[in-house]
Design an enzyme around this catalytic site. Structure first.
Site, PDB file in Angstrom:
ATOM      1  CD  GLN A  44       2.224  -7.172   2.578  1.00 20.48           C
ATOM      2  OE1 GLN A  44       1.891  -6.284   3.389  1.00 20.48           O
ATOM      3  NE2 GLN A  44       2.864  -6.609   1.429  1.00 20.48           N
ATOM      4  N   GLY A  67      -9.249  -5.031  -5.062  1.00 16.10           N
ATOM      5  CA  GLY A  67      -8.051  -5.704  -4.769  1.00 16.10           C
ATOM      6  C   GLY A  67      -8.708  -7.197  -4.419  1.00 16.10           C
ATOM      7  NE  ARG A  81      17.484  -4.672  25.384  1.00 18.62           N
ATOM      8  CZ  ARG A  81      16.658  -3.834  24.806  1.00 18.62           C
ATOM      9  NH1 ARG A  81      16.436  -2.763  24.686  1.00 18.62           N
ATOM     10  NH2 ARG A  81      15.861  -4.574  24.096  1.00 18.62           N
ATOM     11  CB  ILE A 121      -5.015  -7.239   2.753  1.00 18.26           C
ATOM     12  CG1 ILE A 121      -4.472  -6.095   1.951  1.00 18.26           C
ATOM     13  CG2 ILE A 121      -5.417  -8.421   2.001  1.00 18.26           C
ATOM     14  CD1 ILE A 121      -3.084  -6.416   1.465  1.00 18.26           C
ATOM     15  CG  ASP A 122      -5.684  -1.938   2.176  1.00 11.53           C
ATOM     16  OD1 ASP A 122      -4.771  -2.563   2.135  1.00 11.53           O
ATOM     17  OD2 ASP A 122      -6.058  -1.374   1.102  1.00 11.53           O
ATOM     18  CG  LEU A 151      22.861 -10.988  18.602  1.00 10.40           C
ATOM     19  CD1 LEU A 151      22.840 -12.580  18.315  1.00 10.40           C
ATOM     20  CD2 LEU A 151      24.034 -10.574  18.441  1.00 10.40           C
ATOM     21  N   GLY A 185      -0.944  -1.846   2.598  1.00  8.36           N
ATOM     22  CA  GLY A 185      -2.060  -1.045   3.550  1.00  8.36           C
ATOM     23  C   GLY A 185      -2.618   0.406   2.797  1.00  8.36           C
ATOM     24  NE  ARG A 186      -5.880   1.427  -1.605  1.00  7.23           N
ATOM     25  CZ  ARG A 186      -5.914   1.004  -2.908  1.00  7.23           C
ATOM     26  NH1 ARG A 186      -5.466   1.937  -3.557  1.00  7.23           N
ATOM     27  NH2 ARG A 186      -6.161  -0.140  -3.526  1.00  7.23           N
TER      28      ARG A 186
HETATM   29  O1  F6P Z   1      -6.201  -2.343  -1.434  1.00  4.88           O
HETATM   30  C1  F6P Z   1      -5.383  -3.628  -1.172  1.00  4.88           C
HETATM   31  C2  F6P Z   1      -4.019  -3.288  -1.594  1.00  4.88           C
HETATM   32  O2  F6P Z   1      -3.069  -4.308  -1.803  1.00  4.88           O
HETATM   33  C3  F6P Z   1      -3.114  -2.248  -1.086  1.00  4.88           C
HETATM   34  O3  F6P Z   1      -2.710  -2.528   0.149  1.00  4.88           O
HETATM   35  C4  F6P Z   1      -2.154  -1.854  -2.203  1.00  4.88           C
HETATM   36  O4  F6P Z   1      -1.798  -0.437  -1.815  1.00  4.88           O
HETATM   37  C5  F6P Z   1      -3.158  -1.814  -3.219  1.00  4.88           C
HETATM   38  O5  F6P Z   1      -3.973  -2.835  -3.000  1.00  4.88           O
HETATM   39  C6  F6P Z   1      -2.171  -2.627  -4.447  1.00  4.88           C
HETATM   40  O6  F6P Z   1      -3.100  -2.763  -5.698  1.00  4.88           O
HETATM   41  P1  F6P Z   1      -2.509  -3.445  -7.192  1.00  4.88           P
HETATM   42  O7  F6P Z   1      -2.658  -4.778  -6.619  1.00  4.88           O
HETATM   43  O8  F6P Z   1      -3.628  -3.004  -7.900  1.00  4.88           O
HETATM   44  O9  F6P Z   1      -1.023  -2.994  -7.175  1.00  4.88           O
END
Ligand code: F6P
Length: 319
Positions: free
Chosen positions: A251, A11, A211, A126-127, A214, A170-171
């Site tokens: 993301q 990725g 409390r 990114i994970d 909103l 985040g896998r």
């Molecule tokens: O490993 C990075 C990531 O964005 C994970 O967070 C996510 O589960 C996966 O890759 C998604 O992969 P793809 O872009 O192949 O669908």
């Protein structure tokens, strides 16, 4: 070390371009020729390779994605795919390879080393799910993107007096949810590392509502639970109108933060330095504020330790 090749794999992650730039520029600075491989390990098998110069990486430090493109290459996992890649490496006279990517990509770098060509890993995902390094390239940008999205969702959430569930990537790792949740003051953070109870999530929502709060933000790591199902359960159990947002690939894009650009620049340069020094089977990381390198097998054997302190802090602050 006369010729180093660089590729990105798995990725993509914001900051990969800054890492490529650092490899190319520090290589050329040290009189090493740098070749770029398109499409990750697929391009290594198919010889999609060209020589880089100083201008090839001009004006990319601030760009998300990867100028080299990337794939998740199944063929490289086969003996035949590896044989083809090694032929290309031999024909082009490549002396060393820098692999920029996540855990699967570091496995690929390990294979290249085992077949006799020195290879160095640079963690880009990114994970932030690699135990040997405090941060991977792209994580900080991704967390900031999520925080920005939550700020926008919060505004409409307040206007309507709703709860919002936000699913992040985040896998198998809850780090994006945890850090974005802590930075956004989320009421509940649902992640793979910790058990969650929908009743506890609902109790928290009702306490807040009683409390005068909103709106509420619940952040959820992909794969742990179905956000649509949870939102109807919340509505059923609390009467609070709830919406779900799946942030998805937003993301993974965007201009890298200064943190990611600096991390990527330091890591890319260290990878080249290691190859020039004759190292092999190493991967670069950051521990504390220091750039480190470690044997790839050792690094991949280190389990990612969940940051329980930050999780507990987020719970205390969202009481
Ligand atoms: O490993 C990075 C990531 O964005 C994970 O967070 C996510 O589960 C996966 O890759 C998604 O992969 P793809 O872009 O192949 O669908």
């Amino acid at each position: 070390m006369e010729k180093i090749a660089v590729l990105t794999s798995g990725g993509d992650a914001p900051g990969m371009n800054a890492a490529i730039r650092a490899v190319v520029r520090s290589g050329i600075y040290n009189s090493v020729r740098i070749l770029s491989v398109k499409d990750g390990f697929t391009g290594l098998i198919n010889a999609q390779i060209e020589e880089m110069n100083l201008s090839s990486v001009a004006d990319i430090i601030h760009r998300g994605g990867t100028i080299l493109k990337t794939t998740r290459c199944e063929e490289f996992k086969t003996k035949e795919g590896q044989r083809k890649a090694m032929n290309v490496i031999a024909v082009l006279g490549i002396d060393g390879i820098v692999v920029i990517g996540g855990g699967g990509s570091l496995e690929g770098a390990k294979v290249i080393n085992s077949l006799g060509i020195p290879s160095i890993g640079v963690p880009g995902t990114i994970d932030n799910d690699l135990g040997y390094t405090d941060y991977t390239i792209g994580f900080d940008t991704s967390v900031n993107t999520v925080v920005d999205a939550i700020s926008k969702i919060r505004e409409t959430s307040i206007s309507h007096g709703r709860a919002n569930i936000i699913e992040v990537m985040g896998r198998d790792c809850g780090n994006i949810a945890l850090y974005a949740g802590l930075a956004s003051g989320a009421e509940s953070i649902i992640i793979p590392e910790m058990e969650f109870s929908i009743d506890e999530v609902c109790r928290k929502l009702l306490r807040g509502r009683n409390r005068g709060k909103l709106h509420s933000i619940i952040i959820l790591t992909e794969g742990v639970a179905d956000p649509i199902k949870i939102s109807s359960e919340i509505k059923e159990k609390t009467g609070i109108e709830t919406r779900a947002t799946i942030l998805g690939h937003i993301q993974r894009g965007g201009s890298p933060t200064a943190f990611d650009r600096i991390l990527a620049s330091k890591m890319g340069a260290r990878a080249v330095e290691l190859l020039i020094r004759g190292a092999k089977n190493r991967t670069v990381g950051i521990q504390g504020n220091n750039i480190i390198d470690m044997d790839i097998d050792e690094a991949l054997g280190i389990e990612s330790i969940f940051d329980i302190d930050s999780y507990e802090l987020a719970n205390v602050l969202s009481i």
